[in-house]
Design a protein around this motif. Structure first.
Motif, PDB file in Angstrom:
ATOM      1  N   THR A 127       0.828  -1.207   0.000  1.00 61.74           N
ATOM      2  CA  THR A 127       0.000   0.000   0.000  1.00 61.74           C
ATOM      3  C   THR A 127       0.863   1.257   0.000  1.00 61.74           C
ATOM      4  O   THR A 127       0.602   2.215  -0.748  1.00 61.74           O
ATOM      5  CB  THR A 127      -0.935   0.002   1.225  1.00 61.74           C
ATOM      6  N   PHE A 164       1.184   4.235  -2.792  1.00 61.15           N
ATOM      7  CA  PHE A 164       0.993   5.631  -2.383  1.00 61.15           C
ATOM      8  C   PHE A 164       2.177   6.500  -2.830  1.00 61.15           C
ATOM      9  O   PHE A 164       1.987   7.614  -3.343  1.00 61.15           O
ATOM     10  CB  PHE A 164       0.829   5.709  -0.862  1.00 61.15           C
ATOM     11  N   LEU A 217       2.094   7.096  -6.616  1.00 56.70           N
ATOM     12  CA  LEU A 217       1.065   8.049  -7.033  1.00 56.70           C
ATOM     13  C   LEU A 217       1.379   9.487  -6.626  1.00 56.70           C
ATOM     14  O   LEU A 217       0.975  10.430  -7.313  1.00 56.70           O
ATOM     15  CB  LEU A 217      -0.293   7.640  -6.450  1.00 56.70           C
ATOM     16  N   HIS A 218       2.096   9.677  -5.517  1.00 53.60           N
ATOM     17  CA  HIS A 218       2.252  11.026  -4.982  1.00 53.60           C
ATOM     18  C   HIS A 218       3.681  11.578  -5.025  1.00 53.60           C
ATOM     19  O   HIS A 218       3.876  12.801  -4.973  1.00 53.60           O
ATOM     20  CB  HIS A 218       1.754  11.071  -3.533  1.00 53.60           C
ATOM     21  N   SER A 233       1.135  -1.775 -14.040  1.00 52.93           N
ATOM     22  CA  SER A 233       0.596  -2.408 -12.845  1.00 52.93           C
ATOM     23  C   SER A 233       0.991  -3.877 -12.805  1.00 52.93           C
ATOM     24  O   SER A 233       1.713  -4.378 -13.665  1.00 52.93           O
ATOM     25  CB  SER A 233      -0.927  -2.267 -12.827  1.00 52.93           C
ATOM     26  N   THR A 260      -6.876   0.533 -12.126  1.00 50.57           N
ATOM     27  CA  THR A 260      -6.034   1.722 -12.109  1.00 50.57           C
ATOM     28  C   THR A 260      -5.240   1.696 -10.809  1.00 50.57           C
ATOM     29  O   THR A 260      -5.559   0.931  -9.884  1.00 50.57           O
ATOM     30  CB  THR A 260      -6.885   2.993 -12.167  1.00 50.57           C
ATOM     31  N   TRP A 261      -4.204   2.559 -10.731  1.00 50.96           N
ATOM     32  CA  TRP A 261      -3.423   2.587  -9.495  1.00 50.96           C
ATOM     33  C   TRP A 261      -4.247   3.105  -8.318  1.00 50.96           C
ATOM     34  O   TRP A 261      -4.044   2.685  -7.180  1.00 50.96           O
ATOM     35  CB  TRP A 261      -2.171   3.435  -9.696  1.00 50.96           C
ATOM     36  N   GLN A 262      -5.210   3.987  -8.572  1.00 48.30           N
ATOM     37  CA  GLN A 262      -6.084   4.464  -7.497  1.00 48.30           C
ATOM     38  C   GLN A 262      -6.978   3.329  -6.993  1.00 48.30           C
ATOM     39  O   GLN A 262      -7.170   3.171  -5.775  1.00 48.30           O
ATOM     40  CB  GLN A 262      -6.948   5.633  -7.994  1.00 48.30           C
ATOM     41  N   HIS A 322      -6.248   0.196  -7.240  1.00 45.77           N
ATOM     42  CA  HIS A 322      -5.339  -0.747  -6.591  1.00 45.77           C
ATOM     43  C   HIS A 322      -5.028  -0.299  -5.159  1.00 45.77           C
ATOM     44  O   HIS A 322      -4.943  -1.124  -4.234  1.00 45.77           O
ATOM     45  CB  HIS A 322      -4.047  -0.850  -7.397  1.00 45.77           C
ATOM     46  N   LEU A 323      -4.869   1.000  -4.968  1.00 44.02           N
ATOM     47  CA  LEU A 323      -4.615   1.530  -3.628  1.00 44.02           C
ATOM     48  C   LEU A 323      -5.798   1.262  -2.711  1.00 44.02           C
ATOM     49  O   LEU A 323      -5.615   0.808  -1.562  1.00 44.02           O
ATOM     50  CB  LEU A 323      -4.348   3.039  -3.715  1.00 44.02           C
ATOM     51  N   ALA A 324      -7.014   1.515  -3.203  1.00 39.90           N
ATOM     52  CA  ALA A 324      -8.218   1.263  -2.401  1.00 39.90           C
ATOM     53  C   ALA A 324      -8.351  -0.232  -2.081  1.00 39.90           C
ATOM     54  O   ALA A 324      -8.708  -0.612  -0.956  1.00 39.90           O
ATOM     55  CB  ALA A 324      -9.452   1.757  -3.152  1.00 39.90           C
TER      56      ALA A 324
END
Length: 501
Positions: A90, A94, A97-98, A106, A115-117, A119-121
């Motif tokens: 995780t 993060f 992405l940031h 991926s 999507t990576w978002q 995947h994060l969730a």
């Protein structure tokens, strides 16, 4: 109370089963397409340097944790390990992405569709599942039996710290101590247009103002120019009466408001204005040269083979100096014969005021000031430290030739304001074979000021002909394939790198 305990146990068992399914599926997907998995890790902004052993470690951990979760006696350890590993995954996403300069591909399998978002969730949900399961599970032997909250905090902190340290160290190694792992960023360039040059004898003569200029190796006095809006082509004819000079290899150079016509075999060098395209000055006392680059209106840097035992040597010609020709005998470093092993590309970057020389057959290039005083000797990211060539002596040692095809390492470069674009012929670690097998090449980008590697641009084979040469400006990349000019615009990370020089 008993119902509450049963619900807790059921939640723990379901969570363990979900983790087993996730890790088994993920590990099997990676094993079935292991090469692609390694390539993905090799392109990761966090794990590029560790892709070799990290690929096996991740698969092994996923399988091991799945086994621990299957048995009641080891389920507690498995849950803690699942929590730690998922926290790492995780945090990894993060940071990508940031804080990363780019987002890589991926994971494989079904997760690749996310999507990576997303995947994060997805990962956050599994972190929470593991966390709740650890809280619900009745511990019998763990050291965190009485201090679960402290254990969870310490585990989470260590997991986060591990990923952050890996990221910081990997970025440092990638840029300053790269063991030949390239970083490809899809958004580094964007296709703009292509133009038919009609003939495959054109080469880049330079650029000035809003125009790109092309010389013609077959018809030296005929040139082309194209405006930076890529709309208007102009044919140019140089006004010059050669008076029977036995030219063999004429080259046109553009620098500011002047153009230069030179041939090192004669040797002669002339200058004229780009407003009239008429030769109006000849530089006197020119030495022979095998390559040259214009420094300013009255001086240029050159290379010839008048060094010791016929070796290559760098010199400066300055028409305004009382001693017009000065050599720097120790700039080029001999490894084998001083001729073939020191062969390379020579340019002068007007923006940074640096002479740049890159060897063809080893991973080395140097920068010098306009007087040919060495500034730095640096290396490209490949591992070819010594020229892989064989030299044969003919006619009693008076002539030397290549005894076998040499291994080309750096096939040329283009520089713009401390940003060096190096054309590489060597395949790096964790790279797809298709690029190289289909006639592709790679342009590696370096920051000369930071003395660091930045990223790489894949150049795929073209049906328009073989890749001949390229040139960069502050905004665009120009490539010639056969008789076709390909134009790309710098994007995102690459543009920021150039803008921040």
């Amino acid at each position: 109370m008993k119902l509450h305990i049963n619900l807790n146990n059921t939640f723990v068992e379901v969570t363990c089963l979900l983790y087993v399914l996730l890790f088994v599926y993920a590990s099997v997907s990676k094993i079935l397409d292991f090469e692609s998995f390694q390539v993905q890790l090799g392109q990761s902004p966090l794990l590029s340097i560790y892709a070799g052993w990290m690929s096996w470690l991740v698969i092994s951990l996923e399988i091991l944790i799945s086994i621990l979760l299957l048995f009641p006696k080891t389920r507690g350890i498995g849950l803690w390990a699942s929590f730690n590993l998922m926290v790492m995954f995780t945090v990894y996403i993060f940071i990508i992405l940031h804080y990363s300069s780019f987002v890589p591909c991926s994971c494989g399998g079904i997760l690749e569709k996310m999507t990576w978002q997303m995947h994060l969730a997805f990962n956050i949900v599994f972190v929470l599942l593991a966390l709740i399961a650890i809280i619900f599970k009745k511990e019998t032997g763990t050291i965190f039996k009485c201090h679960k909250s402290a254990g969870i905090a310490v585990s989470a902190f260590l997991s986060i710290a591990t990923v952050v340290v890996l990221y910081i160290n990997s970025e440092s190694e990638m840029h300053y101590n790269n063991p030949f792992t390239r970083r490809y960023i899809k958004t580094s360039i964007h296709y703009v247009a292509s133009k038919d040059l009609k003939f495959n004898s054109y080469y880049f003569a330079g650029y000035s103002g809003s125009k790109i200029y092309f010389g013609n190796s077959v018809a030296p006095l005929s040139m082309l120019s194209i405006d930076t809006a890529f709309q208007k082509f102009e044919k140019i004819r140089i006004d010059f009466k050669d008076e029977g000079i036995p030219f063999k290899y004429v080259r046109i150079y553009i620098r500011g408001k002047y153009f230069y016509l030179g041939d090192g075999t004669v040797p002669r060098m002339f200058r004229g204005s780009t407003s009239s395209w008429k030769i109006d000055l000849e530089f006197k006392g020119i030495p022979s040269f095998t390559s040259a680059a214009i420094i300013d209106s009255t001086s240029f840097v050159f290379r010839n083979n008048t060094g010791e035992n016929g070796s290559n040597i760098i010199g400066i010609y300055n028409a305004d100096d009382s001693i017009k020709v000065k050599y720097s005998p120790y700039l080029l470093k001999k490894q084998i014969d001083g001729i073939f092993d020191t062969d390379g590309s020579l340019q002068y970057d007007e923006k940074s005021k640096k002479i740049i020389y890159a060897y063809f057959y080893r991973n080395e290039f140097l920068t010098a000031d306009k007087n040919a005083n060495l500034i730095n000797t640096d290396h490209t990211i490949d591992t070819t430290t010594k020229a892989n060539i064989k030299v044969a002596k003919l006619k009693g040692g008076d002539q030397r030739k290549m005894a076998a095809p040499p291994m080309m390492v750096n096939a040329g470069f283009s520089a713009y304001d401390n940003c060096l674009f190096m054309r590489s012929k060597i395949r790096g670690f964790y790279e797809n074979e298709d690029l190289w097998e289909n006639g592709g090449e790679v342009i590696d980008v370096y920051n000369l000021k930071k003395r660091s590697y930045v990223l790489s641009i894949p150049i795929f084979g073209s049906h328009n002909g073989r890749f001949k040469e390229f040139m960069v400006t502050g905004t665009h990349l120009y490539l010639i394939f056969g008789n076709t000019l390909m134009i790309y615009k710098f994007q995102n990370t690459l543009k920021k790198e150039i803008d921040n020089l």
